[in-house]
Every structure is written in structure tokens, then in C-alpha cells.
Write a protein that holds these residues in place. Structure first.
Motif, PDB file in Angstrom:
ATOM      1  N   GLU A 255     -64.846   6.478 -10.432  1.00 25.60           N
ATOM      2  CA  GLU A 255     -63.765   5.786 -11.137  1.00 25.60           C
ATOM      3  C   GLU A 255     -63.722   6.217 -12.597  1.00 25.60           C
ATOM      4  O   GLU A 255     -62.650   6.432 -13.176  1.00 25.60           O
ATOM      5  CB  GLU A 255     -63.975   4.264 -11.106  1.00 25.60           C
ATOM      6  CG  GLU A 255     -64.008   3.639  -9.719  1.00 25.60           C
ATOM      7  CD  GLU A 255     -65.435   3.572  -9.173  1.00 25.60           C
ATOM      8  OE1 GLU A 255     -66.182   4.563  -9.312  1.00 25.60           O
ATOM      9  OE2 GLU A 255     -65.778   2.531  -8.585  1.00 25.60           O
ATOM     10  N   ASP A 256     -64.922   6.306 -13.224  1.00 24.15           N
ATOM     11  CA  ASP A 256     -64.992   6.645 -14.648  1.00 24.15           C
ATOM     12  C   ASP A 256     -64.569   8.096 -14.876  1.00 24.15           C
ATOM     13  O   ASP A 256     -63.868   8.412 -15.835  1.00 24.15           O
ATOM     14  CB  ASP A 256     -66.414   6.420 -15.178  1.00 24.15           C
ATOM     15  CG  ASP A 256     -66.855   4.959 -15.066  1.00 24.15           C
ATOM     16  OD1 ASP A 256     -66.064   4.114 -14.604  1.00 24.15           O
ATOM     17  OD2 ASP A 256     -68.006   4.669 -15.426  1.00 24.15           O
ATOM     18  N   LEU A 257     -65.007   8.993 -13.972  1.00 23.88           N
ATOM     19  CA  LEU A 257     -64.643  10.407 -14.082  1.00 23.88           C
ATOM     20  C   LEU A 257     -63.134  10.591 -13.928  1.00 23.88           C
ATOM     21  O   LEU A 257     -62.481  11.242 -14.767  1.00 23.88           O
ATOM     22  CB  LEU A 257     -65.379  11.225 -13.005  1.00 23.88           C
ATOM     23  CG  LEU A 257     -64.902  12.675 -12.852  1.00 23.88           C
ATOM     24  CD1 LEU A 257     -65.235  13.498 -14.091  1.00 23.88           C
ATOM     25  CD2 LEU A 257     -65.500  13.314 -11.603  1.00 23.88           C
ATOM     26  N   VAL A 258     -62.577  10.029 -12.882  1.00 20.56           N
ATOM     27  CA  VAL A 258     -61.143  10.212 -12.621  1.00 20.56           C
ATOM     28  C   VAL A 258     -60.325   9.584 -13.753  1.00 20.56           C
ATOM     29  O   VAL A 258     -59.334  10.160 -14.220  1.00 20.56           O
ATOM     30  CB  VAL A 258     -60.766   9.618 -11.236  1.00 20.56           C
ATOM     31  CG1 VAL A 258     -59.255   9.615 -11.042  1.00 20.56           C
ATOM     32  CG2 VAL A 258     -61.446  10.412 -10.123  1.00 20.56           C
ATOM     33  N   HIS A 259     -60.751   8.412 -14.227  1.00 24.13           N
ATOM     34  CA  HIS A 259     -60.073   7.755 -15.353  1.00 24.13           C
ATOM     35  C   HIS A 259     -60.083   8.659 -16.586  1.00 24.13           C
ATOM     36  O   HIS A 259     -59.056   8.838 -17.238  1.00 24.13           O
ATOM     37  CB  HIS A 259     -60.782   6.419 -15.642  1.00 24.13           C
ATOM     38  CG  HIS A 259     -60.267   5.688 -16.829  1.00 24.13           C
ATOM     39  ND1 HIS A 259     -60.873   5.748 -18.066  1.00 24.13           N
ATOM     40  CD2 HIS A 259     -59.183   4.896 -16.997  1.00 24.13           C
ATOM     41  CE1 HIS A 259     -60.192   5.001 -18.914  1.00 24.13           C
ATOM     42  NE2 HIS A 259     -59.167   4.472 -18.303  1.00 24.13           N
ATOM     43  N   LEU A 260     -61.235   9.261 -16.893  1.00 26.94           N
ATOM     44  CA  LEU A 260     -61.317  10.174 -18.045  1.00 26.94           C
ATOM     45  C   LEU A 260     -60.359  11.350 -17.869  1.00 26.94           C
ATOM     46  O   LEU A 260     -59.612  11.696 -18.791  1.00 26.94           O
ATOM     47  CB  LEU A 260     -62.758  10.669 -18.220  1.00 26.94           C
ATOM     48  CG  LEU A 260     -62.974  11.826 -19.210  1.00 26.94           C
ATOM     49  CD1 LEU A 260     -62.436  11.486 -20.598  1.00 26.94           C
ATOM     50  CD2 LEU A 260     -64.459  12.189 -19.295  1.00 26.94           C
ATOM     51  N   LEU A 261     -60.370  11.958 -16.682  1.00 27.38           N
ATOM     52  CA  LEU A 261     -59.486  13.105 -16.445  1.00 27.38           C
ATOM     53  C   LEU A 261     -58.020  12.680 -16.595  1.00 27.38           C
ATOM     54  O   LEU A 261     -57.215  13.390 -17.210  1.00 27.38           O
ATOM     55  CB  LEU A 261     -59.740  13.699 -15.057  1.00 27.38           C
ATOM     56  CG  LEU A 261     -61.164  14.231 -14.813  1.00 27.38           C
ATOM     57  CD1 LEU A 261     -61.300  14.770 -13.391  1.00 27.38           C
ATOM     58  CD2 LEU A 261     -61.552  15.299 -15.832  1.00 27.38           C
ATOM     59  N   GLN A 262     -57.679  11.509 -16.084  1.00 28.90           N
ATOM     60  CA  GLN A 262     -56.295  11.025 -16.228  1.00 28.90           C
ATOM     61  C   GLN A 262     -55.950  10.768 -17.693  1.00 28.90           C
ATOM     62  O   GLN A 262     -54.858  11.110 -18.152  1.00 28.90           O
ATOM     63  CB  GLN A 262     -56.094   9.743 -15.404  1.00 28.90           C
ATOM     64  CG  GLN A 262     -56.068   9.993 -13.911  1.00 28.90           C
ATOM     65  CD  GLN A 262     -55.773   8.723 -13.128  1.00 28.90           C
ATOM     66  OE1 GLN A 262     -56.668   7.936 -12.865  1.00 28.90           O
ATOM     67  NE2 GLN A 262     -54.518   8.517 -12.759  1.00 28.90           N
ATOM     68  N   CYS A 263     -56.877  10.169 -18.442  1.00 25.11           N
ATOM     69  CA  CYS A 263     -56.633   9.924 -19.880  1.00 25.11           C
ATOM     70  C   CYS A 263     -56.382  11.244 -20.601  1.00 25.11           C
ATOM     71  O   CYS A 263     -55.577  11.303 -21.540  1.00 25.11           O
ATOM     72  CB  CYS A 263     -57.821   9.212 -20.517  1.00 25.11           C
ATOM     73  SG  CYS A 263     -57.959   7.475 -20.075  1.00 25.11           S
ATOM     74  N   LEU A 264     -57.085  12.292 -20.193  1.00 27.44           N
ATOM     75  CA  LEU A 264     -56.948  13.598 -20.853  1.00 27.44           C
ATOM     76  C   LEU A 264     -55.704  14.345 -20.368  1.00 27.44           C
ATOM     77  O   LEU A 264     -55.418  15.448 -20.837  1.00 27.44           O
ATOM     78  CB  LEU A 264     -58.202  14.455 -20.588  1.00 27.44           C
ATOM     79  CG  LEU A 264     -59.496  13.967 -21.251  1.00 27.44           C
ATOM     80  CD1 LEU A 264     -60.691  14.760 -20.741  1.00 27.44           C
ATOM     81  CD2 LEU A 264     -59.409  14.042 -22.773  1.00 27.44           C
ATOM     82  N   CYS A 268     -56.343  16.032 -11.279  1.00 25.64           N
ATOM     83  CA  CYS A 268     -57.359  16.173 -10.235  1.00 25.64           C
ATOM     84  C   CYS A 268     -56.826  15.639  -8.910  1.00 25.64           C
ATOM     85  O   CYS A 268     -57.586  15.526  -7.940  1.00 25.64           O
ATOM     86  CB  CYS A 268     -58.668  15.492 -10.635  1.00 25.64           C
ATOM     87  SG  CYS A 268     -58.558  13.709 -10.755  1.00 25.64           S
ATOM     88  N   GLY A 269     -55.551  15.290  -8.860  1.00 28.25           N
ATOM     89  CA  GLY A 269     -54.963  14.818  -7.610  1.00 28.25           C
ATOM     90  C   GLY A 269     -55.445  13.447  -7.187  1.00 28.25           C
ATOM     91  O   GLY A 269     -55.292  13.055  -6.037  1.00 28.25           O
ATOM     92  N   MET A 270     -56.056  12.698  -8.120  1.00 24.27           N
ATOM     93  CA  MET A 270     -56.599  11.385  -7.772  1.00 24.27           C
ATOM     94  C   MET A 270     -56.156  10.362  -8.808  1.00 24.27           C
ATOM     95  O   MET A 270     -55.757  10.712  -9.920  1.00 24.27           O
ATOM     96  CB  MET A 270     -58.130  11.444  -7.713  1.00 24.27           C
ATOM     97  CG  MET A 270     -58.651  12.390  -6.646  1.00 24.27           C
ATOM     98  SD  MET A 270     -60.467  12.385  -6.534  1.00 24.27           S
ATOM     99  CE  MET A 270     -60.782  10.737  -5.913  1.00 24.27           C
ATOM    100  N   ASP A 271     -56.305   9.087  -8.451  1.00 30.54           N
ATOM    101  CA  ASP A 271     -55.946   7.993  -9.347  1.00 30.54           C
ATOM    102  C   ASP A 271     -57.098   6.995  -9.387  1.00 30.54           C
ATOM    103  O   ASP A 271     -57.548   6.525  -8.334  1.00 30.54           O
ATOM    104  CB  ASP A 271     -54.663   7.326  -8.847  1.00 30.54           C
ATOM    105  CG  ASP A 271     -54.346   6.058  -9.628  1.00 30.54           C
ATOM    106  OD1 ASP A 271     -54.552   6.047 -10.849  1.00 30.54           O
ATOM    107  OD2 ASP A 271     -53.918   5.072  -8.996  1.00 30.54           O
ATOM    108  N   ALA A 272     -57.575   6.696 -10.583  1.00 30.64           N
ATOM    109  CA  ALA A 272     -58.746   5.825 -10.728  1.00 30.64           C
ATOM    110  C   ALA A 272     -58.525   4.463 -10.070  1.00 30.64           C
ATOM    111  O   ALA A 272     -59.424   3.925  -9.421  1.00 30.64           O
ATOM    112  CB  ALA A 272     -59.092   5.646 -12.211  1.00 30.64           C
ATOM    113  N   GLU A 273     -57.328   3.910 -10.225  1.00 32.62           N
ATOM    114  CA  GLU A 273     -57.082   2.577  -9.652  1.00 32.62           C
ATOM    115  C   GLU A 273     -57.059   2.598  -8.125  1.00 32.62           C
ATOM    116  O   GLU A 273     -57.413   1.608  -7.483  1.00 32.62           O
ATOM    117  CB  GLU A 273     -55.767   2.011 -10.185  1.00 32.62           C
ATOM    118  CG  GLU A 273     -55.950   1.403 -11.557  1.00 32.62           C
ATOM    119  CD  GLU A 273     -54.696   0.709 -12.058  1.00 32.62           C
ATOM    120  OE1 GLU A 273     -53.707   1.420 -12.296  1.00 32.62           O
ATOM    121  OE2 GLU A 273     -54.722  -0.518 -12.213  1.00 32.62           O
TER     122      GLU A 273
END
Lengths: 324, 324
Positions: A255-264, A268-273
Motif C-alpha cells: 500500500e505504501d509503495l503504490v501510494h508513493l508511486l501514485q503521489c509521484l 505502476c498499473g495499481m491503486d493503493a486504495e
């Protein structure tokens, strides 16, 4: 300012193997399979499904064959498994894994403590197992533990890591994962080691694997991105750890990794939520809370409600404004 | 790769004010003073001692005058205090603070919810209080809340932050702190906003203030370093938080910040392990555990013992080696 990767990033889920092997409960096979099927729909590039070690060594993963047989494979997802030796490799081939994930440690001490072999023995085993995979047309990734330091030995020289990676590349493996097994990496070291490794082996698929032991998981991911790394291991909820580093927290949470990538703004084709239901399943299967920061606090784009007295506060402030 | 700052870094301890104001217990004045004296010996550039708000508003800091009078000041340490208005400024001058720390929010909504004033009212108050400090020869820092986002409004445009910082600079303040009040910053945004602010105001002392809400405290510190920031707020043990962001964890822990700086080979004149006794004092005063990652796991240079069966394992492995 170094550019971040413009290409699609690859997130690898390691919780079913690296996470569950540290848990005291045995997750029943059917529940495990249903949970992995839940993961398969979330956009991962790779899922580490299980481990073909001796069932006696890691009882939590004693159902490796059944799990590989029962999961529903999503197109485009690489289903990998940890393979300790040729015997495990034969079982993994029977299980139709897409990739062998082989392991050894950059630290002689950690290799002995964790794998009960000298590094020479581990490398011989790894070379034999790689040949088996190659004969069967199965891809090979090598996860190099303690690439950023050993909790017992201390610093691991960058030259030692470079030597091992070169030896793996010479075997013809497709990928190498630099593992910060107990959370000793710092972002300066990550920038240097990942850049050097990527430059030395431009055709090797390099993955970074961090732990959040000392609050530096996110910093190390950011540094690895700056070094051009596009593949990251992570563990749903942040489960996992290392038996040789008491007090160490788990892997970087997915969750933390995907959230960071989304913030940046990276893809990555994924969504933290969208990971929340699978994390909830995991928490229920394990019977305890998960350490993921984003799992607790929610993503930064989640809005918090106004305080109950907000309108009154505003009216009073505006009235004072007019009275001035 | 951007160079990290070569100069000495400045660590600011905010736990006595920003941390304690979120705690439900009142730490008795004598114990608080003894603890702040313990902090004064640890190498901080600045300590935020207390707040001269109304004692009714923040009972935990109702002893501001006594604390300022009773602490023993270490040479070279700046003793700052939060000052909400002219009345608080007069009390702070009586208390011989080295610096006023003034606050307002880059978000209109957060400013109203938190300070019960419009931004125009806050700025007027801030300008009056700055004049008072200037007449008394006391330095002024402005902490700009929600500089990286507001938990209620969402994104805060970089241009809004730039406007406020320019208005503070026009008042002749010495420093500005960009505060990520509820942990919404990401390292890409930090790089951009800190670089732009530093370039626009080369003579302003810029401080970065991060929260570890979403596992990005360390990443944001690393990005701020890459942007040339040399001053960082942190809170011992990682205490603190924000009442408008439920589930949010506290400030970046001082132990974690100092540990990161040490890992990067940067000089802040402090040692992460030397903070442990003061953190222990704090935990005892508060009666609960502290969230600092390094406080729990220890610094990365702490060696872990070999497993009890290590020698047997090695002998068995070597015997197999010889038998081959």
C-alpha cells in the motif's frame, strides 16, 4: 535533479511467501488460494506464491503444490516461487511456476545462519538449480540477501555485491533482486549501489527489495527510482521480517509503495486504495493488525471532514473582519 | 545525482511544544524542565520550548513562563517558542525567548479550523507580532502549515505557498518553516517546492517539517536535502500529530532523522543513540510507547548476536564441504 523512470513500473507482491513464512498461523490452503486470486486482480507484475523448501522447514508454506495447482492465473502476471535447490526446482516445475526465485546472501555469516550452507555451497546449489530451470525453459531470478548490510557482520562492501551479481549474470539468469533484508540501507547507498548495478548489467531485470525497519523504506524506494530501478518487491500490509534482526519491522508495505508511486505520478498499473480489501482479508486470516502506514492513515488524497463547529467559527471570524 | 549539503545541518527539536500539546497528560513543570535540560546537551541547533498561547487553549503548556525561566540554556542552542499574537509576544519577551515561532496555514480552511481566524486576520496578527519582536530585537520564524497539502481542502498550489513565503520575507523575518502538517508531502513535490523556495529567498533560513503519516518522512527529508535544505524540525520519539487528520502519526522522529543523516555521512552534531535516554524519559513522562522506528529497532550499526547454534551450523557445513 535525476529524472524518475518514465516507463511502467513493476510491483511484485511477496506477502504470500516472504510474509506468511514469518507468521505463526497456518493459513488454510483454500483461504490462501482465494486471497492470492484476490491479489491477481490488482495489477501486480509478479506474485511470489509460495516456497518449495522442505515442508518441515517452513510449515506455513507446506501446501506449495496445492496452492500452485489451485490458484487462477491472471494473464500477464508472473507467478514465481522460492526454490532452494534442485529437489525444490523439480517440485516447482511440476507446479508450473513461471519463475524460480533463488536465494543466497551477500554476507557469509547470514548465509550460514539462514541457509545453513557456506556461500560456496549456496552458489553451487544455485548454479545447479539454474541449469534445471534453463532445461525446463523456466525463468530465473536471484534474490541476494543482505546486499545493503548484514545485521551480524555489519557493512557489506559494494564490491562484494558486484561480484555476486556478476556471477549470477554469468549463469544466464534473467533477474537479480538486491534485498535489504533487515532494513540497513540508506538512500545514498541505494542510489550508488543500484546505479552501479544497473550500469554494469543493462540487460538484467533488477528489482529492489526494502524493509521499513528504520523508517527508510520510502526513502530507499525514492532513491532506487532515481537510480532507474523499475521493479520493486513489497508485502501487503507490510508483513514479513527477518528472524536474525529482532525488533525489525517488515517489508515495505505494498500500500505504501503504490501510494508513493501514485503521489509521484508514476504508472505502476495499481491503486493503493484498491488494495484495502485484500489487506483486510489478510488481517482476518492472520488475526492481527498490519503495519502499513497508508493502510492506517489512508492515502493523501482522502479528504477529512470539516470540524463540527467549522461554520460557526467561520461566521465569527468574518464578523470580526467586518467589525474592524 | 544532486549533491547533498556539505555544510553542518541543523536539527530542531519540537517535542516540548508540538509534541506535548497533543498529549492528554500534563507533564509537571519540574520534570519538563529537567527533560528539556537533558535535550539541551544533545547537540540541537534549536529547541521549541513551549507556546505562549492562552493557558486555557492548551493546558499541557500552561506553564510557559515557568519553563522558560527554569530551563538551563546551553550555549549555541536557540530557544524558540510558539507565539500566537502580540499578547503572547509580550509574554515571550518577558520569558527571554531567542525567537518567536509564528504560525499560519497555507490553507484557508485549515487556518480557520486551527487558528479560528481568516488568513487575512492571521497575517495581520503575524505582522503586528513581527513588529513587536523586531522592536525587542528578537528573531522571527514563521511556520507555514499545510504547505504540502490540506487534509480538508486537498492540494495547496505551490504558487499559494510562494505568495505567503514572499509576504513573510517582506516583513523581514529571519526564517520560514515549510510544514507538512498532516503528512501529505511526497518527495517529488518536496524537491520542487523546497528548491523553488530556496532559489526565491537565498537569505531566508528555510526549515523543513515533515510528518511520517504515510511512511514518507524519511523520503521527504532525503528529497529536502537534495533541494539544499539544511534545517529540519523533528520530534523526539515521533510524538505529535494533528487533530484534523485522524489516524495520522506524528512528526518525523528525531532519532529517525538523526540516524538518516548519520547514515548519509552528514554532520548534524548529534548521535541517534545518544537520544535514547531522553526518549526514555519522555516515554516515562507520557506513560506510553513512542513510535520512532530507530527507537524500536536501534541504529543500523548495532550488531545482532549470532544464533545460538551458529558454530554447529558452520562446522556441519564445512564438513559437507570437505566431503565433496
Amino acid at each position: 535533479m535525476p529524472a524518475l523512470p518514465a516507463t511502467r513500473l513493476h510491483v511484485h507482491e511477496v506477502a504470500p511467501r516472504d510474509g506468511l513464512q514469518m507468521e505463526s498461523v497456518f493459513v488454510p490452503t483454500e483461504a490462501k488460494v482465494a486471497w492470492i486470486d484476490q491479489l491477481s486482480a490488482l495489477g501486480y507484475a509478479k506474485i511470489e506464491v509460495t516456497s518449495f523448501v522442505s515442508p518441515a522447514a517452513i510449515p506455513a508454506l507446506r501446501d506449495a503444490e496445492a496452492v500452485m495447482r489451485l490458484i487462477t492465473r491472471a494473464p500477464g502476471v508472473v507467478y514465481t516461487a522460492l526454490v532452494p535447490n534442485v529437489r525444490g526446482g523439480e517440485r516447482a516445475i511440476d507446479g508450473r511456476v513461471d519463475e524460480f526465485n533463488l536465494v543466497m546472501s551477500a554476507s557469509a555469516t547470514h548465509n550460514l545462519a539462514n541457509l545453513r550452507m557456506t556461500q560456496a555451497q549456496s552458489f553451487r546449489t544455485l548454479a545447479e538449480t539454474t541449469r534445471l530451470a534453463q532445461q525446463a525453459g523456466v525463468a530465473v531470478n536471484v534474490s541476494l540477501s543482505c546486499a545493503f548490510g548484514c545485521p551480524m557482520e555489519g557493512a557489506v562492501p559494494a564490491a562484494t555485491v558486484a561480484d555476486w551479481v556478476a556471477r549470477f549474470a554469468d549463469l544466464g539468469v534473467q533477474g537479480v533482486t538486491l534485498c535489504d533484508t533487515t532494513g540497513m540501507a540508506d538512500p545514498g547507498q541505494v542510489l550508488a549501489l543500484c546505479s552501479a548495478t544497473a550500469q554494469a548489467h543493462p540487460t538484467l531485470a533488477l528489482t529492489a527489495h526494502f524493509h521499513d525497519t528504520r523508517g527508510l523504506g520510502g526513502a530507499n524506494v525514492f532513491a532506487a527510482l532515481q537510480a532507474g530501478i523499475t521493479r520493486f518487491d513489497a508485502s501487503l500490509g507490510g508483513i514479513g521480517g527477518c528472524p536474525y534482526a529482532p525488533g525489525a519491522s517488515g517489508n515495505v508495505a505494498t500500500e505504501d509503495l503504490v501510494h508513493l508511486l501514485q503521489c509521484l505520478g508514476l504508472d505502476c498499473g495499481m491503486d493503493a486504495e484498491a488494495l484495502a480489501p485484500a489487506a483486510q482479508t489478510l488481517g482476518e486470516l492472520l488475526g492481527h493488525g498490519l503495519p502499513s502506514a497508508v493502510g492506517r492513515a489512508g492515502p493523501r488524497w482522502r479528504r477529512h471532514p470539516l470540524p463540527a463547529d467549522f461554520e460557526q467559527t467561520r461566521e465569527r471570524a468574518l464578523a470580526r473582519e467586518l467589525a474592524m
